[in-house]
Design a protein around this motif. Structure first.
Motif, short mmCIF file in Angstrom:
data_model
loop_
_atom_site.label_atom_id
_atom_site.label_comp_id
_atom_site.label_asym_id
_atom_site.label_seq_id
_atom_site.Cartn_x
_atom_site.Cartn_y
_atom_site.Cartn_z
N UNK A 45 0.74 -1.15 0.12
CA UNK A 45 -0.04 0.02 0.10
C UNK A 45 0.75 1.23 -0.12
N UNK A 46 1.99 1.15 0.67
CA UNK A 46 3.03 2.44 0.83
C UNK A 46 3.50 2.55 -0.47
N UNK A 47 3.85 1.72 -1.39
CA UNK A 47 4.37 1.86 -2.64
C UNK A 47 3.37 2.36 -3.62
N UNK A 48 2.34 1.84 -3.56
CA UNK A 48 1.25 2.49 -4.41
C UNK A 48 1.10 3.91 -4.04
N UNK A 49 0.98 4.16 -2.54
CA UNK A 49 0.80 5.90 -2.63
C UNK A 49 2.02 6.52 -2.75
N UNK A 50 3.25 6.19 -2.54
CA UNK A 50 4.31 6.80 -2.97
C UNK A 50 4.39 7.27 -4.55
N UNK A 51 3.97 6.39 -5.15
CA UNK A 51 3.94 6.78 -6.78
C UNK A 51 2.89 7.62 -7.12
N UNK A 52 1.68 8.01 -6.31
CA UNK A 52 0.57 8.67 -6.84
C UNK A 52 1.02 10.22 -6.83
N UNK A 53 1.06 10.91 -7.74
CA UNK A 53 1.56 12.39 -8.00
C UNK A 53 0.49 12.93 -6.89
N UNK A 54 -0.84 12.82 -7.09
CA UNK A 54 -1.84 13.43 -6.56
C UNK A 54 -1.59 13.73 -5.02
N UNK A 55 -1.03 12.62 -4.27
CA UNK A 55 -0.86 12.47 -3.08
C UNK A 55 0.19 13.74 -2.47
N UNK A 56 1.04 14.13 -3.22
CA UNK A 56 1.83 15.00 -3.04
C UNK A 56 1.35 16.49 -2.70
N UNK A 57 0.15 16.64 -3.28
CA UNK A 57 -0.41 18.03 -3.11
C UNK A 57 -1.04 18.11 -1.69
N UNK A 58 -1.06 16.91 -1.19
CA UNK A 58 -1.79 16.96 0.38
C UNK A 58 -0.44 16.81 1.39
N UNK A 59 0.74 16.91 0.96
CA UNK A 59 1.85 16.65 1.78
C UNK A 59 2.64 17.98 1.73
N UNK A 60 3.51 18.13 2.74
CA UNK A 60 4.08 19.26 2.73
C UNK A 60 5.52 19.19 2.26
N UNK A 61 5.50 19.04 0.77
CA UNK A 61 6.89 18.99 0.08
C UNK A 61 7.47 20.22 0.13
N UNK A 62 9.09 20.17 -0.17
CA UNK A 62 9.92 21.29 0.00
C UNK A 62 9.55 22.15 -1.10
N UNK A 63 8.99 22.01 -2.46
CA UNK A 63 8.78 23.00 -3.26
C UNK A 63 7.69 22.22 -4.51
N UNK A 64 7.09 22.68 -5.21
CA UNK A 64 6.09 22.44 -6.02
C UNK A 64 6.83 21.53 -7.44
N UNK A 65 6.40 20.26 -7.97
CA UNK A 65 6.89 19.74 -9.02
C UNK A 65 5.67 18.83 -9.32
N UNK A 66 5.71 18.35 -10.81
CA UNK A 66 4.52 17.58 -11.28
C UNK A 66 4.76 16.33 -11.18
N UNK A 67 6.22 15.90 -10.90
CA UNK A 67 6.29 14.51 -10.95
C UNK A 67 7.02 13.70 -9.85
#
Length: 271
Positions: free
Chosen positions: A118-140
């Motif tokens: 399940x973690x592997x599946x989620x880590x690949x989902x680009x849409x998930x990162x819009x919900x996470x506090x990533x250091x900067x915006x990127x599409x991939x």
């Protein structure tokens, strides 16, 4: 044997490139299939200990959870989890085939497989990162992060192998894995961190992110390997399956990732 292992690894790498590049349904379907195979392998391990497990229940449970994750229905995962466990309880209560230890083995096996896959599946989902506090915006972010996870995990295994061959003297847990040495663990740990930093530099992500991935994986990847080795020793089998010629089964090949991927996902939520 070595030739078979190399051919299998190359085929697996090509499949990984295709599925990770396309992402979406293609990648999710592959990971779901691997989760289902991993569950079957776990039930066969338990069977060697004369423990009967509800195979069909596990298939339905895993399909429900993985499909919900794939579609982004994160809010119903808890409900599915509770419903699945409740079904097990009812099997034990009203049936004769499943006792308390059967329920315990089943819950343990599903958690073991689902957390990692399940973690592997989620880590690949680009849409998930819009919900996470990533250091900067990127599409991939999904592609970048899943490859960072895979490369550092492979580096941990590879550096540990060669460091152990070259310098290994102090056995860590000879009763579980006689070939594992402290020197190999240190080599794998350093190799994972170095690979994470180099990869992060190449793709343009923060190098501290690659370093943290390396630290997490450098510790948990070998622990996942040892955990699966322990299970096989308890069940007195050489491999968990025969799906991957020269490598054994899904649990044999993904044992490190089953431990590392959930921890990496947890790290991403705190990043």
């Amino acid at each position: 044997m070595l030739k078979t292992r190399v051919i299998t690894a190359l085929v697996g790498f090509i499949i990984a490139i295709v599925c990770i590049t396309f992402g979406g349904v293609v990648f999710d379907a592959l990971i779901t299939l691997l989760a289902l195979i991993g569950w079957r392998e776990f039930t066969l391990l338990a069977k060697s200990r004369r423990v009967r497990m509800p195979l069909l229940w596990g298939y339905i449970y895993i399909l429900a959870v993985m499909t919900s994750l794939s579609l982004g229905y994160y809010n119903i995962i808890l409900a599915i989890g509770l419903a699945g466990v409740f079904c097990l309880y009812m099997m034990m209560t009203f049936g004769e085939r499943y006792k308390l230890h059967n329920v315990g083995y089943s819950i343990f096996g599903v958690i073991y497989v689902l957390l990692g896959m399940g973690a592997l599946l989620l880590i690949r989902q680009d849409s998930l990162y819009s919900l996470l506090p990533m250091p900067y915006e990127r599409d991939n972010w999904g592609v970048v992060t899943i490859w960072l996870l895979l490369f550092t995990t492979w580096a941990s295994d590879t550096f540990a192998y060669f460091a152990g061959r070259a310098f290994g003297k102090n056995k860590i847990v000879p009763t579980i894995s006689p070939n594992k040495t402290l020197e190999g663990f240190i080599g794998g740990f350093i190799g994972a961190i170095a690979t994470g930093i180099v990869y992060a530099f190449i793709v343009g992500t923060p190098m501290y992110m690659g370093a943290f991935f390396g630290i997490i994986i450098g510790v948990l990847a070998p622990l996942g390997d040892l955990f699966e080795s322990k299970m096989k020793r308890i069940c007195d089998v050489k491999d968990s399956g025969v799906l991957l010629p020269g490598h054994g089964g899904v649990l044999d090949r993904f044992d490190s990732l089953l431990f590392a991927a959930p921890a990496v996902l947890a790290y991403l939520t705190l990043l």
